[in-house]
Scaffold this motif. Sequence first.
Motif, PDB file in Angstrom:
ATOM      1  N   GLU A 153       0.958  -1.096   0.067  1.00  0.00           N
ATOM      2  CA  GLU A 153       0.001  -0.109  -0.093  1.00  0.00           C
ATOM      3  C   GLU A 153       0.913   1.201  -0.057  1.00  0.00           C
ATOM      4  O   GLU A 153       0.368   2.483  -0.442  1.00  0.00           O
ATOM      5  N   THR A 154       2.217   1.233   0.405  1.00  0.00           N
ATOM      6  CA  THR A 154       3.025   2.259   0.631  1.00  0.00           C
ATOM      7  C   THR A 154       3.970   2.546  -0.637  1.00  0.00           C
ATOM      8  O   THR A 154       3.967   3.561  -1.122  1.00  0.00           O
ATOM      9  N   CYS A 155       4.505   1.535  -0.979  1.00  0.00           N
ATOM     10  CA  CYS A 155       5.595   1.768  -1.738  1.00  0.00           C
ATOM     11  C   CYS A 155       5.135   1.018  -3.220  1.00  0.00           C
ATOM     12  O   CYS A 155       5.868   1.129  -4.293  1.00  0.00           O
ATOM     13  N   GLU A 201       7.003  -1.621   6.052  1.00  0.00           N
ATOM     14  CA  GLU A 201       5.801  -1.072   6.718  1.00  0.00           C
ATOM     15  C   GLU A 201       4.550  -2.261   6.742  1.00  0.00           C
ATOM     16  O   GLU A 201       4.824  -3.092   5.743  1.00  0.00           O
ATOM     17  N   CYS A 231       9.841  -1.509   2.137  1.00  0.00           N
ATOM     18  CA  CYS A 231       9.914  -0.257   2.967  1.00  0.00           C
ATOM     19  C   CYS A 231       9.622  -0.628   4.450  1.00  0.00           C
ATOM     20  O   CYS A 231       9.730   0.276   5.476  1.00  0.00           O
ATOM     21  N   LYS A 276       0.238   0.653   6.656  1.00  0.00           N
ATOM     22  CA  LYS A 276       0.764   2.022   6.753  1.00  0.00           C
ATOM     23  C   LYS A 276       1.357   2.375   7.843  1.00  0.00           C
ATOM     24  O   LYS A 276       1.481   3.734   8.476  1.00  0.00           O
TER      25      LYS A 276
END
Length: 61
Positions: A31-33, A48, A46, A51
Amino acid sequence: MPVPRRRHGRSRQGKDRSQKQIKAVNTVPCETCGQQKLAHRVCQNCGEYKKTKVKKVETKS
Ligand SMILES: [Zn+2]
């Protein structure tokens, strides 16, 4: 004492072997990267999960 000639017939042997192949692992985009990662696991890129920062990630410099 009697001994069975074989455990299963050829038909059943083939059915067993048809399920034996290696299946691809299920990946979802982070969802982040946006990098592909294993579902329900911390992202290796990342660090995470949902998030929130879970793990320190060393970046190559
Ligand atoms: Zn990520």
